[in-house]
Motif scaffolding. Sequence first.
Motif, PDB file in Angstrom:
ATOM      1  N   ILE A  44      58.786  27.382 152.434  1.00 23.67           N
ATOM      2  CA  ILE A  44      57.442  27.502 151.888  1.00 23.67           C
ATOM      3  C   ILE A  44      56.480  26.610 152.679  1.00 23.67           C
ATOM      4  O   ILE A  44      56.818  25.501 153.082  1.00 23.67           O
ATOM      5  CB  ILE A  44      57.416  27.105 150.402  1.00 23.67           C
ATOM      6  N   ASN A  45      55.301  27.102 152.913  1.00 19.20           N
ATOM      7  CA  ASN A  45      54.243  26.304 153.555  1.00 19.20           C
ATOM      8  C   ASN A  45      53.498  25.520 152.479  1.00 19.20           C
ATOM      9  O   ASN A  45      52.925  26.104 151.549  1.00 19.20           O
ATOM     10  CB  ASN A  45      53.271  27.215 154.313  1.00 19.20           C
ATOM     11  N   TYR A  46      53.504  24.218 152.632  1.00 18.68           N
ATOM     12  CA  TYR A  46      52.861  23.350 151.647  1.00 18.68           C
ATOM     13  C   TYR A  46      51.586  22.749 152.220  1.00 18.68           C
ATOM     14  O   TYR A  46      51.478  22.491 153.420  1.00 18.68           O
ATOM     15  CB  TYR A  46      53.801  22.213 151.228  1.00 18.68           C
ATOM     16  N   GLN A  47      50.633  22.513 151.338  1.00 17.37           N
ATOM     17  CA  GLN A  47      49.376  21.871 151.710  1.00 17.37           C
ATOM     18  C   GLN A  47      49.370  20.449 151.147  1.00 17.37           C
ATOM     19  O   GLN A  47      49.663  20.239 149.966  1.00 17.37           O
ATOM     20  CB  GLN A  47      48.188  22.653 151.131  1.00 17.37           C
ATOM     21  N   ALA A  48      49.055  19.467 151.979  1.00 15.64           N
ATOM     22  CA  ALA A  48      49.001  18.077 151.518  1.00 15.64           C
ATOM     23  C   ALA A  48      47.731  17.864 150.695  1.00 15.64           C
ATOM     24  O   ALA A  48      46.622  18.132 151.158  1.00 15.64           O
ATOM     25  CB  ALA A  48      49.032  17.124 152.707  1.00 15.64           C
ATOM     26  N   LYS A  68      51.528  20.765 147.967  1.00 13.16           N
ATOM     27  CA  LYS A  68      51.354  21.849 146.996  1.00 13.16           C
ATOM     28  C   LYS A  68      51.500  23.210 147.676  1.00 13.16           C
ATOM     29  O   LYS A  68      51.057  23.411 148.811  1.00 13.16           O
ATOM     30  CB  LYS A  68      49.965  21.747 146.349  1.00 13.16           C
ATOM     31  N   SER A  69      52.156  24.116 146.950  1.00 15.36           N
ATOM     32  CA  SER A  69      52.178  25.532 147.324  1.00 15.36           C
ATOM     33  C   SER A  69      51.813  26.325 146.073  1.00 15.36           C
ATOM     34  O   SER A  69      51.477  25.752 145.038  1.00 15.36           O
ATOM     35  CB  SER A  69      53.570  25.942 147.824  1.00 15.36           C
ATOM     36  N   ASP A  70      51.896  27.633 146.158  1.00 11.81           N
ATOM     37  CA  ASP A  70      51.582  28.447 144.982  1.00 11.81           C
ATOM     38  C   ASP A  70      52.633  28.282 143.882  1.00 11.81           C
ATOM     39  O   ASP A  70      52.356  28.539 142.708  1.00 11.81           O
ATOM     40  CB  ASP A  70      51.492  29.929 145.369  1.00 11.81           C
ATOM     41  N   LYS A  71      53.833  27.852 144.281  1.00 12.63           N
ATOM     42  CA  LYS A  71      54.950  27.817 143.335  1.00 12.63           C
ATOM     43  C   LYS A  71      55.359  26.410 142.922  1.00 12.63           C
ATOM     44  O   LYS A  71      55.759  26.183 141.779  1.00 12.63           O
ATOM     45  CB  LYS A  71      56.156  28.535 143.954  1.00 12.63           C
ATOM     46  N   TYR A  72      55.292  25.465 143.843  1.00 15.81           N
ATOM     47  CA  TYR A  72      55.788  24.111 143.564  1.00 15.81           C
ATOM     48  C   TYR A  72      54.821  23.038 144.053  1.00 15.81           C
ATOM     49  O   TYR A  72      54.040  23.258 144.981  1.00 15.81           O
ATOM     50  CB  TYR A  72      57.147  23.862 144.256  1.00 15.81           C
TER      51      TYR A  72
END
Length: 531
Positions: free
Chosen positions: A384-388, A471-475
């Motif tokens: 998953i690609n996460y955003q800080a 943060k991602s859409d799921k976690y």
Amino acid sequence: MRTDLNIVIVDDSKVAYVALKTMLGSMGFKNIKYFEYPLDYVKYLKTVKQDEIDIVFIDYQMPVMNGIKVLHYTKFKFKDIITVMMTGSTDSTLKQKAIQFGVNEFMNKGIDFFEFKTKMTILSNLREYYYESKENQKKLEIILKYKDTQENLAVQKQLKIIEDKISNHFYDENLIIDSYFKPKDILSGDSYLTLQIDKNRFFISIVDGMGKGISASFSSVLTVSFMNYAIKKALEFDDFDFERVVKDTMKYVTSIMLDNEALSFCMVEVNIDKKCIKYLNCGMPPFYILQGDEVIKIKPNNRPILQNTKDYKIEVFSGEFDSFIIASDGLFESVDKSEYPYFVRFKKEFHNFYLLSELIKDFKQNVAEADDDTTIVFLRRDKINYQAILEENILLTKENIEQVVDNLEFKIQKLPINVINKIVFALNELLINCYEHSVLKISKNKHEIIQKEEKIEYNGENQFAQLKILKSDKYVIVDLCDNGDGFDVSKVLKSEWFNKYHGRGIKMLKKLSDGMYYNQKGNRIKLYIKI
């Protein structure tokens, strides 16, 4: 017939007492105590202990307190005392009340000796049977206590032998590994082993002793213990070879098998660098691999091991995986609410289980009770690609930790409120742990400090922890790293003093998060929280 029983007579008529005592004496009873006044007997009753009175003869017609009240006091204090109501009345209401309060026998005043002797013999035999039953109960309790003690020691030994060195860890940033072990009974027929061979290779084994009880558990524990010893010896000399470990294990297992005994187990080497999985599966459930949306089933390549088993196959699966699961039959063969084996549902839902906790939650929601011991090892590539949404260095002082936690809610206010609350509680616990480990240096002997009530001194050095919230859409991932010495995660989780001194913090973090993973050093943690 026992004649050493302790007998009490409560009767305001001394004439009736003498007559009763004479008949008892002629039968050999000598331990007789007499009370003319019921209140004196009630006072006496308060001073005696269990089984110091065996039989009580109670007159019904007495002043101040009648026989029914005396009976009530007697049975309230000691329900097992044999009580005999002495009366000349034919009133059925009297008998009903006496029966209601637990009277054991009625005798008419003026009873002839032959009838008295017959009834007294029966009552004496009943009391003897009571003592025999009580003695047998004590013996049974001793046997059960011994059995429970031995089973608990066996469980402790099994858990000590079981090594799970790779679960609750992350590797190469995006590989996370987790496990689940739930015996159906006190002694589990399942045992398992996970070890890291080197930077890119992991060894996993689950052993299922077929059948139930001590024999099945003993076989599985011995097998895992042998594997563990063999692999660690090979690692000492930098000489691990999967094929040789399999060969040695097969030779050992067949040497300890009994006639008609069978053992199922699997041995797996996962090589991340070469993108392959070597495996031997002897009668265990299939492995499942998720590649994108495709579920790949890897069937067992050998039958369960018998005493005369000689041939076996090792095979290789080549290719990357998103998820890889190895489990015992407690997971796949347990019947769910639709009355189908759970593996039917599992195959449909596997792609939705990003973390092991999601699989366990679904399993518990759909299976009332597992049909067997349940062991699962779960590997997942987190792609998953996460955003800080937050990155900062935190000075580890008590005052600064309180300030960071107080201000955190504002900094992550765009997250759902339930997620914010979990992060705040979790980070408070994590930062306190960092403070204890990195600043106070008490992580390795915390239990001793608590026991001795030693005073802990602040060493005055500035220590920091690096916090990232992704943060991602799921976690949401809470990623925290300190510059302390870390700790052996697997050792702490299974140590004897874990529940008393470290259990609350770890349990709270597990409850707040959907996944908890440490690096190998134990000074960095990633908490996954589902949005």
